[in-house]
Design a protein around this motif. Structure first.
Motif: not given
Ligand code: U2F
Length: 488
Positions: A145, A304, A307, A333, A364-365, A367, A382, A385-387, A390, A406-407
């Motif tokens: 991911t 944001s 998580s 957030v 929590w928004a 996003q 931060h 990868w998902n953020s 997006e 990975d950030q």
């Molecule tokens: C771990 O990542 P995180 O969960 O810290 O961060 P993201 O990959 O960016 O995923 C956060 C998701 O939470 C959603 C946002 C993302 O899909 O849209 N979200 C939300 O819906 N509302 C909010 O207020 C805040 C966030 C890890 F820490 C990272 O290093 C990795 O890259 C990732 C994937 O493996 O997993």
């Protein structure tokens, strides 16, 4: 009735916010493509997602799609902090084996009359799935991911160790300059990637026996042994890195951005409301969308940290002051567990007053919807990868403040390869925050960043449309999974 040779995939994510939603989107489109899909959550995560996610409720109603849950082996009242993900992973691996095996190869008849599992689609960091599948001789396709840039850096860790590049020499690491040394052992990134840009597990390891370093090294080595690797990225964004990954893992599918690809295959189409798609561990506070409606176009900084990130109260206050000092509007957030210590005690009157005038704070928004809102001008992130994806998909420039894993790699690519954001890595303090916000929101530089972000957003959109690179890779994946079901 099912036909002999019908495909059935068991999709198993690591139980965390950054992992479950993208794999859920993948699972959904596999089911739309006609495969039977069983999605495995842990009891704990399923309960939390079910309580706050329209997507889970919608998916549960799809034909050829079902959820199954397994215990994670931890006591009910365990807080399960992601930063201790190794404990959760180990608990799953040792205590949930029987439960997982029963889902993969049931001892009795399938209650829904479904065919046997023909392929496991497993999170690359979930040893439970890869070990049990190997034991039961079920083919595995792995999913990572993280972005391709980080996955490639992870895959090169053994070479970095062999070449003496990690662990960092201690005396050099202490000096700031030591972290600016470039890395030689990641092909394609030589002379560009610095020590400070490597995944945090490399930077933090004091020796090769460091537990986290060993875990990520082994997990990524394991991924090479699957039938293929699925990545949530797309050719136009990471084509050169994908070629390197394919030199090590020839069958690698780039299906991203998955949150857009899933909309291509969704029955409701690309125009379905984004809200029906969200999957979150926390309840979304949708009031911030109303607040955004009343802000001028491209005037708001969205902040944001995902998580998992945690920071000290002082760090959080520095961000807060920097945002207020920038004079910009902001939507932030602040997860209940984002900072240690009581924040209320540190808020001065003027900060509170200015925040009321120009800011909106939520726990929590929604996003994806926030990033798609015309009032949003940039994203202080931060670099999860998902953020990142997006933001790319929404064409929103980023200010990257990587926290771990990975950030640091992602933020380096955003700032210095793709150039639709700025990398604030290892920098602290209110004046830096203020400067970065201004850089991304004012003047020529801001225009440039927005232009490159917009161009990449268009390429992302094309990659998931019919004939696009992610669309084609998905068709190949489905074909390959169907072929596996005829192997026995
Ligand atoms: C771990 O990542 P995180 O969960 O810290 O961060 P993201 O990959 O960016 O995923 C956060 C998701 O939470 C959603 C946002 C993302 O899909 O849209 N979200 C939300 O819906 N509302 C909010 O207020 C805040 C966030 C890890 F820490 C990272 O290093 C990795 O890259 C990732 C994937 O493996 O997993």
């Amino acid at each position: 009735m099912t036909e002999v040779g019908e495909a059935h995939v068991l999709v198993s994510p690591f139980p965390a916010q950054g992992h479950v939603p993208p794999m859920l989107k993948l699972a959904e489109i596999l089911s739309h493509a006609g495969l039977h899909v069983t999605f495995v959550n842990t009891d704990n995560i399923h309960r939390r997602f079910l309580a706050s996610s329209p997507a889970l409720q919608r998916l549960a109603g799809l034909p050829r799609f079902r959820f199954r849950t397994i215990p994670d082996g931890l006591p009910e009242d365990h807080p399960r902090p992601f930063l201790q993900f190794l404990d959760l992973e180990e608990s799953l691996r040792t205590r949930s084996r029987e439960h997982y095996r029963e889902l993969l190869v049931p001892t009795g008849k399938d209650p829904d009359g479904w065919p046997p599992v023909t392929c496991a689609v497993a999170d690359g960091i979930l040893r439970l799935a890869s070990e049990v599948a190997a034991e039961m001789e079920i083919p595995v396709i792995f999913v990572r991911t993280s972005g391709a840039c980080a996955v490639w850096a992870y895959l090169c860790i053994p070479d970095l160790i062999k070449g003496g590049e990690i662990p960092f020499p201690e005396e050099e690491e202490k000096e700031e300059d030591g972290l600016d040394e470039t890395i030689r052992g990641v092909p394609g990134m030589e002379g560009f990637l610095r020590r400070r840009d490597l995944p945090s597990f490399c930077r933090n390891a004091k020796s090769t026996s460091d537990r986290s370093l060993q875990f990520v090294t082994n997990a990524n080595a394991n991924v090479r042994r699957g039938r293929g690797l699925i990545l949530n990225t797309f050719e136009a964004l990471e084509g050169p890195v994908l070629s390197h990954i394919r030199s090590a893992i020839p069958i690698s599918y780039a299906l991203g951005p998955l949150h857009l690809l899933s909309r291509t295959f969704d029955d409701c189409g690309a125009d379905a409301p984004l809200s029906s798609n969200s999957a979150s561990l926390w309840q979304e506070d949708r009031s911030c969308l109303k607040w955004l409606d009343s802000q001028p176009q491209r005037s708001v900084v969205y902040i944001s940290f995902g998580s998992v990130t945690m920071m000290s109260r002082d760090e959080l206050m520095e961000f807060w002051h920097g945002l207020v000092d920038s004079g910009k509007r902001f939507l932030w957030v602040v997860r209940p567990d984002l900072a240690e210590g009581k924040i209320e005690e540190a808020i001065q009157e003027d900060l509170e007053k200015e925040t009321k005038e120009r800011g909106c704070l939520v726990g929590w928004a929604p996003q994806e919807e926030v990033l798609a809102h015309p009032a949003v001008a940039c994203f202080l992130t931060h670099s999860g990868w998902n953020s990142t994806l997006e933001s790319v998909a929404a064409g929103v420039p980023m200010i990257c403040w990587p926290f771990f894993a990975d950030q640091p790699v992602n933020s380096r690519f955003v700032g210095d390869v793709w150039r639709f954001g700025v990398d604030m890595k290892d920098k602290r303090g209110r004046s830096v925050v203020e400067r970065m916000v201004r850089e991304v929101m004012e003047g020529e530089r801001a225009e440039e960043l927005r232009r490159s972000a917009g161009e990449m957003a268009e390429l992302a959109r094309r990659s998931v449309g019919e004939g696009g690179s992610s669309y084609r890779d998905f068709e190949n994946l489905v074909k390959d999974i169907k072929a596996m079901s005829r192997e026995k």
